[in-house]
Each structure stands twice: as C-alpha cells, then as structure tokens.
Write a protein that holds these residues in place. Structure first.
Motif, PDB file in Angstrom:
ATOM      1  N   PHE A 179       0.843  -1.200   0.000  1.00 27.32           N
ATOM      2  CA  PHE A 179       0.000   0.000   0.000  1.00 27.32           C
ATOM      3  C   PHE A 179       0.880   1.253   0.000  1.00 27.32           C
ATOM      4  CE2 PHE A 179      -1.781   3.243   2.977  1.00 27.32           C
ATOM      5  CZ  PHE A 179      -2.786   3.746   2.147  1.00 27.32           C
ATOM      6  N   LEU A 180       1.918   1.231   0.845  1.00 25.89           N
ATOM      7  CA  LEU A 180       2.823   2.381   0.919  1.00 25.89           C
ATOM      8  C   LEU A 180       3.473   2.643  -0.444  1.00 25.89           C
ATOM      9  CD1 LEU A 180       4.364   4.529   2.538  1.00 25.89           C
ATOM     10  CD2 LEU A 180       6.002   2.757   3.201  1.00 25.89           C
ATOM     11  N   SER A 181       3.949   1.573  -1.093  1.00 27.73           N
ATOM     12  CA  SER A 181       4.584   1.749  -2.412  1.00 27.73           C
ATOM     13  C   SER A 181       3.593   2.352  -3.403  1.00 27.73           C
ATOM     14  CB  SER A 181       5.055   0.411  -2.973  1.00 27.73           C
ATOM     15  OG  SER A 181       5.889  -0.204  -2.071  1.00 27.73           O
ATOM     16  N   LEU A 182       2.342   1.902  -3.326  1.00 32.09           N
ATOM     17  CA  LEU A 182       1.336   2.423  -4.267  1.00 32.09           C
ATOM     18  C   LEU A 182       1.099   3.922  -4.049  1.00 32.09           C
ATOM     19  CD1 LEU A 182      -0.784   1.828  -6.467  1.00 32.09           C
ATOM     20  CD2 LEU A 182      -2.386   1.186  -4.676  1.00 32.09           C
ATOM     21  N   ILE A 183       0.967   4.327  -2.803  1.00 33.24           N
ATOM     22  CA  ILE A 183       0.724   5.756  -2.525  1.00 33.24           C
ATOM     23  C   ILE A 183       1.954   6.585  -2.917  1.00 33.24           C
ATOM     24  CG2 ILE A 183       0.257   7.476  -0.703  1.00 33.24           C
ATOM     25  CD1 ILE A 183      -2.187   5.843  -1.247  1.00 33.24           C
ATOM     26  N   LEU A 184       3.147   6.049  -2.612  1.00 30.61           N
ATOM     27  CA  LEU A 184       4.370   6.797  -2.930  1.00 30.61           C
ATOM     28  C   LEU A 184       4.614   6.894  -4.438  1.00 30.61           C
ATOM     29  CD1 LEU A 184       6.887   5.515  -0.193  1.00 30.61           C
ATOM     30  CD2 LEU A 184       5.630   7.678  -0.231  1.00 30.61           C
ATOM     31  N   SER A 185       3.993   5.988  -5.195  1.00 37.55           N
ATOM     32  CA  SER A 185       4.225   5.998  -6.649  1.00 37.55           C
ATOM     33  C   SER A 185       3.415   7.099  -7.346  1.00 37.55           C
ATOM     34  CB  SER A 185       3.852   4.641  -7.253  1.00 37.55           C
ATOM     35  OG  SER A 185       2.451   4.460  -7.214  1.00 37.55           O
ATOM     36  N   LYS A 186       2.478   7.698  -6.609  1.00 41.63           N
ATOM     37  CA  LYS A 186       1.634   8.738  -7.231  1.00 41.63           C
ATOM     38  C   LYS A 186       2.244  10.108  -6.966  1.00 41.63           C
ATOM     39  CE  LYS A 186      -2.497   5.999  -6.470  1.00 41.63           C
ATOM     40  NZ  LYS A 186      -3.701   6.004  -7.249  1.00 41.63           N
ATOM     41  N   GLU A 187       2.392  10.879  -8.012  1.00 41.32           N
ATOM     42  CA  GLU A 187       2.969  12.230  -7.876  1.00 41.32           C
ATOM     43  C   GLU A 187       1.861  13.285  -7.930  1.00 41.32           C
ATOM     44  OE1 GLU A 187       6.040  13.333  -7.392  1.00 41.32           O
ATOM     45  OE2 GLU A 187       7.121  11.446  -7.541  1.00 41.32           O
ATOM     46  N   PRO A 188       1.870  14.307  -7.070  1.00 46.64           N
ATOM     47  CA  PRO A 188       2.767  14.478  -5.935  1.00 46.64           C
ATOM     48  C   PRO A 188       2.378  13.522  -4.813  1.00 46.64           C
ATOM     49  CG  PRO A 188       1.122  16.233  -5.955  1.00 46.64           C
ATOM     50  CD  PRO A 188       0.859  15.391  -7.167  1.00 46.64           C
ATOM     51  N   VAL A 189       3.361  13.112  -4.009  1.00 43.90           N
ATOM     52  CA  VAL A 189       3.078  12.156  -2.930  1.00 43.90           C
ATOM     53  C   VAL A 189       2.136  12.799  -1.914  1.00 43.90           C
ATOM     54  CG1 VAL A 189       4.093  10.910  -0.991  1.00 43.90           C
ATOM     55  CG2 VAL A 189       5.224  10.886  -3.215  1.00 43.90           C
ATOM     56  N   HIS A 190       1.125  12.042  -1.568  1.00 45.75           N
ATOM     57  CA  HIS A 190       0.114  12.579  -0.661  1.00 45.75           C
ATOM     58  C   HIS A 190       0.466  12.269   0.795  1.00 45.75           C
ATOM     59  CE1 HIS A 190      -3.774  14.157   0.383  1.00 45.75           C
ATOM     60  NE2 HIS A 190      -3.868  13.191   1.261  1.00 45.75           N
TER      61      HIS A 190
END
Ligand code: SAM
Length: 328
Positions: A227-238
């Motif tokens: 889950f963390l990798s998925l959120i971090l993969s979206k720019e800008p990081v939320h």
C-alpha cells in the motif's frame, strides 16, 4: 454484540483462501510440502485501488442497516455483519474469506483474513475519544488504516474532511463492507435538521462546502508495504493530516511496515490516533510491545490519551513526529 475474538494462526496442511502472491508461489513449487510452508510464511498481498461500482444495488441485497450514535457525533450507518452469513455464496469474494470465516467462525486468519469483516471494540473507544476531543476534520486529509467497516474514516467524511482514504488488507472487505458503508452515509440524516428547518448544532459542524459525495474517498486493499509503495508511486506524494488505526497492532511481525506507513505518509504536523488492547492473547502483540518498538525507532512521540479498564484493558494513544532541536 460480541467482543470475543478467535485468532486462527494458519496450521500446517490446512486448505484456506490465499492471496495472489501465495497462489503464484505455490504454482512454482513442485510438491505439497513446499505449498504448506509457503502458506505459513508469506503474509503479503499486492495493493489495489478499488473504485465504487456504478450500480451498487446488489451490495445491499438482504442487508440490515444499523446506525451508531456516539455522543454528539453525526449518526454513522453501516451494514450489519450478519448479512455475510446469509449471502456469502452470492457475493463476489475472490479471496473466499466470506465462506471461510462463516464456516470456521473465526475472527482472523493471519496473512489471509485480517479481521476486517467485524467492528472491533477499540473502534468505539476511538469514536468516543473523537467526540470528547471535538475534532472537526474540516479540510483535513484522513487515512483509515486497517479500516474494516470504516467507521472512523466515515466520521471524518461526514464531518467534512477534504480527502478520506480507506485501506484494508482484504479486497473483499473493501468491496463488500467499506464501500457500501460509505455509500450508506452519503445522504444527510433528516434528524440533523433543527426546529423550523434551521440547521441543528450537529449539522453546522459539517462543512457546507463539502458535499457528502463518495468522490472524496479512495479505497485500497493490500498489505501495508505494498500500500505504501502504491501511494508513494503517485505524484505528488500525498501526506495525511490524520491517520486512524484501530486494533492493528496484534501481530509484532507487522510493526516495521506499519511504522513505515506512519513515517512516510504522515504530514509533518500530522497526528496518528491508534486504539488497541493492552495484549492480544493468541497472537502476542499489544500496546506495550508496540510502544517499545516506537521508542527504539525514535521517530515518534507517543502519548496516552485514554485508558479503558472495563473488560480487557484498552488504550487510545496518539503519535506525532518528534521535534528536532531547531524546531523546539
Ligand atoms: C482486527 S481488524 C480491525 C478492523 C477495524 N480497524 C476495527 O477496529 O474494527 C485489523 C485490520 O488491520 C488490517 N491489517 C492487519 N494487518 C495488516 C497488514 N499486514 N497489512 C495491511 N493491513 C493489515 C486489516 O485490514 C484488518 O482490517
């Protein structure tokens, strides 16, 4: 409502529903011995983002809706969990956790089903604490981590949070319980109208500029690292202003990935509200072990907000980033 819990740590040789990763690993193994070992060791599940269905009617078939009222909080609506006992066979359940938990009458199968189909006791403690604290959520970004039924995130949704993300280990929980529960809360309750049609004090706490639309919510399944990798993969990081997490520290194996989510996804001045029992018999985790882990990491300041002594001892705590010397 029963607050007992049965942990089912996977025993050797038993067949059970498996995560995609577990299935893939098994296909690569030539014999059954390896298969059993794989089931016991791997506790990963690829993160997925789930979109609410366009036609949601089937989610509510044969269902009973309950309403929870805590102090002056807005009423929270949710599906009674007995719906899954009656309709397990008719529902989409790739993970097979509905039929599995029904047949085995178990609350948790480590690495397979992490308990999200029922509402756990500490959720109520945390809701009561939020009522006492009077948090408004206006304009805030909130994560309900290990959400299950999602009542904590739904409170933030009803109170006008800007963005609410829900995460659960199991995709079936997200699709069959969390999403329907959010949909049940998308309409304002008529009893929130005061006399002569004037808004009651409760209604005024809602942000009038934020419609009760599910578009403010995002839904994720999968294990915490993924889950963390998925959120971090979206720019800008939320980053989240508030992270709720209730009854998620029962298994010490998950502490590194849980702590990592807090560390990477909490806003600099954000707060984690964590509710937990003192000790989880059968799996071994609990608040004191988690506190030791947090102290060793030396990233967060943990503060006790509330102790509940009735029945099994329970606690509500907060975590905030430790301030560096230059900030103090
Ligand atoms: C006991 S349930 C609690 C559900 C809900 N928060 C409540 O209080 O009713 C624990 C939740 O933590 C989540 N969880 C536990 N371990 C996890 C892991 N390793 N990765 C992702 N989620 C996990 C599961 O989604 C599960 O719903």
């Amino acid at each position: 409502m029963s607050f007992s819990f049965n942990f089912d740590v996977q025993s050797q040789g038993e067949e059970c529903p498996k995560s995609d990763i577990q299935k893939k690993e098994e296909e690569a193994k030539p014999d059954n011995t390896a298969k059993t070992e794989t089931i016991c060791v791997l506790k990963t599940k690829q993160a997925l983002e789930h979109k609410p269905p366009v036609d949601s009617e089937s989610l509510f078939e044969n269902s009973v809706t309950e309403t929870l009222t805590v102090g002056s909080l807005p009423p929270l609506h949710y599906l009674n969990e007995c719906v899954f006992e009656r309709t397990a066979g008719e529902r989409e359940d790739d993970e097979q956790i509905l039929s599995w938990t029904k047949d085995r009458n178990t609350d948790l199968i480590s690495g397979v089903y992490e308990g999200g189909l029922k509402i756990w006791e500490c959720t109520y403690d945390l809701l009561e604490h939020m009522d006492d604290e009077g948090e408004t959520f206006l304009g805030k970004s909130v994560l309900d981590l290990g959400c299950g039924a999602g009542l904590l995130g739904i409170l933030a949704f009803r109170r006008g949070a800007r963005r609410i993300d829900f995460q659960d280990y199991n995709s079936t929980v997200i699709e069959q319980l969390t999403v329907p529960n959010v949909l049940l809360n998308c309409e304002e309750d008529s009893d929130e109208e005061g006399k002569n049609g004037n808004p009651s004090p409760k209604k005024r706490t809602l942000d009038e500029t934020q419609p009760l639309s599910i578009t403010r919510c995002n839904f994720f399944s999968g294990d915490w690292s993924s889950f963390l990798s998925l959120i971090l993969s979206k720019e800008p990081v939320h980053k989240y202003d508030i992270i709720f997490t209730s009854e998620t520290i029962y298994n010490t194996e998950y502490y590194p990935s849980l702590h990592n989510v807090f560390q990477k996804l909490l806003a600099d001045d954000g707060i984690v509200y964590l509710a937990s029992k003192s000790h989880y018999f059968g799996v071994g985790g609990g608040l004191h072990l988690f506190q030791t882990f947090v102290e060793q990491k030396d990233v967060f300041q943990m503060k006790c907000l509330k102790d509940i002594e009735q029945g099994l001892k329970r606690h509500v705590v907060s975590l905030k980033f430790k301030k560096t010397k230059s900030e103090t």
